[in-house]
Design an enzyme around this catalytic site. Sequence first.
Site, PDB file in Angstrom:
ATOM      1  N   ASP A 449       0.831  -1.207   0.000  1.00 12.27           N
ATOM      2  CA  ASP A 449       0.000   0.000   0.000  1.00 12.27           C
ATOM      3  C   ASP A 449       0.872   1.267   0.000  1.00 12.27           C
ATOM      4  O   ASP A 449       2.082   1.209   0.273  1.00 12.27           O
ATOM      5  CB  ASP A 449      -0.885  -0.034   1.256  1.00 12.27           C
ATOM      6  CG  ASP A 449      -2.235   0.622   1.061  1.00 12.27           C
ATOM      7  OD1 ASP A 449      -2.362   1.447   0.139  1.00 12.27           O
ATOM      8  OD2 ASP A 449      -3.148   0.339   1.848  1.00 12.27           O
ATOM      9  N   ASP A 514     -10.770   1.773  -3.438  1.00 11.04           N
ATOM     10  CA  ASP A 514     -11.301   1.434  -2.116  1.00 11.04           C
ATOM     11  C   ASP A 514     -12.820   1.408  -2.134  1.00 11.04           C
ATOM     12  O   ASP A 514     -13.441   1.009  -1.152  1.00 11.04           O
ATOM     13  CB  ASP A 514     -10.829   2.460  -1.070  1.00 11.04           C
ATOM     14  CG  ASP A 514      -9.512   2.054  -0.448  1.00 11.04           C
ATOM     15  OD1 ASP A 514      -9.053   0.928  -0.702  1.00 11.04           O
ATOM     16  OD2 ASP A 514      -8.924   2.866   0.297  1.00 11.04           O
TER      17      ASP A 514
HETATM   18  C1  DGJ Z   1      -5.933   1.640   1.889  1.00 11.82           C
HETATM   19  C2  DGJ Z   1      -6.251   0.446   1.041  1.00 11.82           C
HETATM   20  O1  DGJ Z   1      -6.720   0.833  -0.205  1.00 11.82           O
HETATM   21  C3  DGJ Z   1      -7.262  -0.424   1.788  1.00 11.82           C
HETATM   22  O2  DGJ Z   1      -7.635  -1.505   0.980  1.00 11.82           O
HETATM   23  C4  DGJ Z   1      -6.638  -0.882   3.059  1.00 11.82           C
HETATM   24  O3  DGJ Z   1      -5.554  -1.725   2.784  1.00 11.82           O
HETATM   25  C5  DGJ Z   1      -6.196   0.312   3.883  1.00 11.82           C
HETATM   26  N1  DGJ Z   1      -5.374   1.198   3.142  1.00 11.82           N
HETATM   27  C6  DGJ Z   1      -5.472  -0.136   5.124  1.00 11.82           C
HETATM   28  O4  DGJ Z   1      -4.973   0.909   5.845  1.00 11.82           O
END
Ligand code: DGJ
Length: 720
Positions: A449, A514
């Site tokens: 991430d 997301d």
């Molecule tokens: C952002 C990501 O896009 C989510 O899927 C998740 O992993 C969160 N970060 C976790 O902090």
Amino acid sequence: MSPSVSCLCLHGRSTSLVLELPPGEAPIWRYWGPGLKGQVPHALRDARPLPSFMLDFDQPLTLVPSFGVGWFGQSALLAHRQGQAFAQAFTQCEAHWEQPEQAVRVVLTDPVAQIELTVYLRMDPHSDVLTMRSALRNLGQSPLDVQWLASGTLLLPGQVVGVRSYAGQHNHEFLLQTDRLSRSMWRRESRRGRTSHDCFPGAVVTTEGSTDSSGLVYGAHLAWSGNHQQTIEWLHDAQYQWQLGEWLAPGEGLLAAGATLQTPELVASCSMQGLNGLAANFHAELRSRLKWPGGQMRPRPVHLNTWEGFYFDVYPEKVKALATAAAGVGVERFVLDDGWFHGRHHDRAALGDWWPDETKFPQGLGDLVAHVNDLGMEFGLWFEPEMINPDSDLYRAHPDWALQLAGRPLITARNQLVLDISRPEVSDYLFGKIDALLSAQPIRYIKWDHNRDLTTAGLHDGTAGYRAQVHAAYALFDRIRKAHPEVEIESCSGGGGRIDFAVLRHTHRVWTSDCIDAMSRVAIQRGFLQFFPPEIMGAHVGSARAHTTGRTQSMAFRAAVALPGHLGVELDARILSEADAAELKACIQMYKKLRDHLHHGQVWLGSLADGIVWQAHGEADANGNAADVLLLVYRTQPTHHRYTPRLPLPMLDADAQYRIHQLLPEGVVLPTGAHNTAPFFDALNTADGVVIDGGWLRHSGLPLPRMQAETAFIVGMKRV
Ligand code: DGJ
């Protein structure tokens, strides 16, 4: 008139590129478009009289248009030596073929400005994708300050009329933006230090009358995960030039004597088969570049990702119970998201402290990984290596490891700062921590991430570090992959903030957004599919009430939207009702049956009036016709028609017949007459299905049932 024109010609499957080579100049752009054969008929300047009140010298667009010596448009290069040598002109040109008609290196020299610029061009004979990059060498004795160096300059013909680019934000990536081209310049820039959610580094340029499946269109994308810019500029011969490249922060292009600046790669293509033909070219190109463990892609395993189910609350007993429930519905890879490492109970602390949290996992992750493996699933783990929270052991020990500018406040985002991973001790630290975990347990997958934009990105010496950061990230990916070649990596950046061809040289999947709301996902995924193939598109079934939008959708619709991508589940599978669990399980089974088909070949997208969009997956033959098609039709809005319009399918062979069956998750049987008693739809659910001539399907269209909003209709069509 010149007797024969010296040219460089590159030929793809059905496109060509032609550059004219006048002596003592940079190559002149002559053509990029549908395949051309034969001799170039005349030198460009021989066939265009000089206009009035202009220079007595005709300066057309070259491969590297440069400022100060007769070119008035955008320059592919802006550089100077303490104010001197601000104008460049390439008076020596050598072309070195690396592969005849496909790959060439053009070396251009300006002995006055003392620079050498090498442009690498390659036209792929299968995908029709042109790749370009540039390397600028400082031949002088003093530093050269480069403000801008395009990866490449492309010629667009005069008949282009519009640009489709992508805007958006976190939770809505790939938001389509269409602009009309005119004599005013079109420009998009991003200075967020990552590919970005709001400004995808690429676009599609359309010609009048081009559609999803027909007409001439052009596309280009900068393969780069940092700052970028692109411009499309009208030229005085009614053509356009399109430049893409890295946006350099002040000082990032400072070249010491003898040093070379390498640009990121530009990938571009054109197609006479409209947007879908262009997408097919980009998909083929990307597929040829992905480096899979074991050398080839295996069927994309169904994921369960813990984030939306548990957020930071990842206590082992709960997580194990979730894994058991996940295995029960057919999940094949279980990914433990954020919250597992030392002190990470919320998003205000702990990034940087990459060892299991002692309160959650006092014995480490081994027991959980074994539990997951015993259930027959692979284990994956979330990291955000490039980030650090001020409230972390790492920051307390090394506050100087964060990118920062002396005398300026530290600017946090999601309570975090960015590590200067170009410092060897920082990347060594990160490698050590990740390597230790991957070596201790059979962890086969990393969700990597990157949750913030870069600000005050100063390196240790106070210079700008945006570019260095991107290169260091690529190096860290590679180092981990080299040490653990069996591990796949997902590029996530608060959803889809780091999706590009360059990061995909190091990774295998992206987290598209997301936002898992199926309605939002329809648009997001369609934007994504213009450049990227479906098998790398993380697409999850979320909870009925979407966390990011508050909307509620049926399991069938959520699953149908996620189905064509790399399917996953992102909900608390422990608390699903029996009926929901059974339906999810059946959808997962259906995905497993269809994934080979969905993840090879071409994707065609289209829409009908009346709130219907569709996509079809299948292999196209040499004529562009498909023999075996999976068709997914989504009704996003309630109908405004008394009778649902039929759906013409332009990829079908007009001279063949197709046998059509409705595809439903196992166990789901539509009651007879469910589609308002029309017998055609009942017949689609019989063993024989329905046989229809391809010509009818192609030109008149497939009848569609009356569907409620937010429902899907999926059929298989096989040539008989
Ligand atoms: C952002 C990501 O896009 C989510 O899927 C998740 O992993 C969160 N970060 C976790 O902090």
